[in-house]
Design a protein around this motif. Sequence first.
Motif, PDB file in Angstrom:
ATOM      1  N   GLY A 181       3.515  -0.565   5.411  1.00 34.51           N
ATOM      2  CA  GLY A 181       2.620  -1.647   5.788  1.00 34.51           C
ATOM      3  C   GLY A 181       3.406  -2.925   6.009  1.00 34.51           C
ATOM      4  O   GLY A 181       4.584  -2.884   6.367  1.00 34.51           O
ATOM      5  N   TRP A 182       2.756  -4.067   5.789  1.00 33.61           N
ATOM      6  CA  TRP A 182       3.432  -5.354   5.914  1.00 33.61           C
ATOM      7  C   TRP A 182       2.657  -6.407   5.153  1.00 33.61           C
ATOM      8  O   TRP A 182       1.556  -6.122   4.645  1.00 33.61           O
ATOM      9  N   LYS A 183       3.250  -7.586   5.059  1.00 36.54           N
ATOM     10  CA  LYS A 183       2.638  -8.657   4.276  1.00 36.54           C
ATOM     11  C   LYS A 183       2.238  -9.775   5.224  1.00 36.54           C
ATOM     12  O   LYS A 183       3.074 -10.418   5.849  1.00 36.54           O
ATOM     13  N   VAL A 184       0.934  -9.972   5.337  1.00 39.97           N
ATOM     14  CA  VAL A 184       0.421 -10.940   6.302  1.00 39.97           C
ATOM     15  C   VAL A 184      -0.118 -12.154   5.555  1.00 39.97           C
ATOM     16  O   VAL A 184      -1.000 -12.022   4.706  1.00 39.97           O
ATOM     17  N   GLY A 206      -1.637   4.425   9.880  1.00 36.78           N
ATOM     18  CA  GLY A 206      -1.898   2.993   9.718  1.00 36.78           C
ATOM     19  C   GLY A 206      -2.811   2.508  10.824  1.00 36.78           C
ATOM     20  O   GLY A 206      -3.779   1.791  10.579  1.00 36.78           O
ATOM     21  N   GLY A 207      -2.520   2.972  12.046  1.00 34.28           N
ATOM     22  CA  GLY A 207      -3.346   2.637  13.198  1.00 34.28           C
ATOM     23  C   GLY A 207      -2.526   2.269  14.412  1.00 34.28           C
ATOM     24  O   GLY A 207      -1.321   1.981  14.305  1.00 34.28           O
ATOM     25  N   ASP A 244      -8.298  -3.707   9.882  1.00 30.62           N
ATOM     26  CA  ASP A 244      -7.816  -4.866   9.114  1.00 30.62           C
ATOM     27  C   ASP A 244      -6.301  -4.897   9.006  1.00 30.62           C
ATOM     28  O   ASP A 244      -5.681  -5.946   9.132  1.00 30.62           O
ATOM     29  N   LEU A 245      -5.755  -3.737   8.735  1.00 32.12           N
ATOM     30  CA  LEU A 245      -4.302  -3.638   8.571  1.00 32.12           C
ATOM     31  C   LEU A 245      -3.589  -4.146   9.824  1.00 32.12           C
ATOM     32  O   LEU A 245      -2.650  -4.938   9.752  1.00 32.12           O
ATOM     33  N   GLU A 279      -0.351  -8.410   0.748  1.00 34.12           N
ATOM     34  CA  GLU A 279       0.231  -7.086   0.988  1.00 34.12           C
ATOM     35  C   GLU A 279      -0.827  -6.147   1.564  1.00 34.12           C
ATOM     36  O   GLU A 279      -1.897  -5.970   0.969  1.00 34.12           O
ATOM     37  N   LEU A 280      -0.533  -5.584   2.714  1.00 28.57           N
ATOM     38  CA  LEU A 280      -1.463  -4.646   3.355  1.00 28.57           C
ATOM     39  C   LEU A 280      -0.735  -3.321   3.468  1.00 28.57           C
ATOM     40  O   LEU A 280       0.234  -3.202   4.205  1.00 28.57           O
TER      41      LEU A 280
END
Length: 251
Positions: A154-157, A230-231, A195-196, A161-162
Amino acid sequence: MFLPMAFVCAQLATLFIVAFSTDNCKTLQGKANGALRSDIYTVNNSAGQSYRIYCQFYEGYGYTFLSSSTNVTVDMASLYDNTSHVIIRHKASKGQGNQYTSTIAQLGSYASVPVSVQYSAFSGYQGPRNTHMAPYIFVGYIPISMSVRGTMQGWKVNGEELNFTNCDGNPNSYIAFFFNPSGQMYRGHVGQRNDLLYKWYDSSSEVAQDKRIPHEFFVYYHEVHLGGCGGYSVGSNVPTWGAVGMKFSEY
Ligand SMILES: *[C@@H]1O[C@H](CO)[C@@H](O)[C@H](O)[C@H]1NC(C)=O
Ligand SMILES: *[C@@H]1O[C@H](CO)[C@@H](O)[C@H](O)[C@H]1NC(C)=O
Ligand SMILES: *[C@@H]1O[C@H](CO)[C@@H](O)[C@H](O)[C@H]1NC(C)=O
Ligand SMILES: *[C@@H]1O[C@H](CO)[C@@H](O)[C@H](O)[C@H]1NC(C)=O
């Protein structure tokens, strides 16, 4: 005529520097002793071909944006020195309207892995589908070498944290913005918003009016892809103008 060796060496060194050193927001500000304002600047690549950047200067650091008119090879690594995150600017229309900003960084568990910004390339990463819209700015997060099925990715937006569990080992971990100068259509399926993928759009904050950047630095096409579950989405799901800001520090 006799030329002392040291003199010859100095001349060669000068030639070398002239031929190979390239400017960026940081070197320009250094040469100006900190007097430059946030603005558009023209710099050269190592082949002496020019392109335009926007330098947004804050106190002791700033962000570089690459013009959507760029049509020469750009060594993105020369434009930033902080690999912890990028910022994504977005706005709704071609006009002088509101601009919004978000940061996208690595998850804490990948904090030591550099965020990789590349120009029409994706070395070490799974590449985008819409490469026919090149040139593009590719922002890679978890490289193929670290992408393992069943791991948390994932990543941090904007500090949040997502994460998701990579379900099948598919190593996609990027967001890319395409200049698409010849007006190509997205290729293949459009994917979907979640959302991610779109927290950078949904949880962004408005940019002060005097910190807006010119329209030239935005492009209208993007693709975002995480996982392995994840998408995937292209810009037709979230039509927006977008720009990638790369951080430089301490000038
Ligand atoms: C950029 O390259 C051009 C030639 O292509 C040259 O005239 C110009 O001086 C260069 N600018 C800098 C800052 O090196
Ligand atoms: C970009 O440069 C290439 C080769 O230098 C040229 O063929 C092409 O037309 C240029 N594209 C644009 C949009 O200027
Ligand atoms: C890079 O930027 C981050 C976030 O703005 C900051 O915390 C960090 O200290 C910077 N790293 C370096 C090496 O300057
Ligand atoms: C995401 O991270 C949180 C906190 O570290 C963890 O509890 C959760 O299980 C993770 N989710 C996935 C899908 O890995």
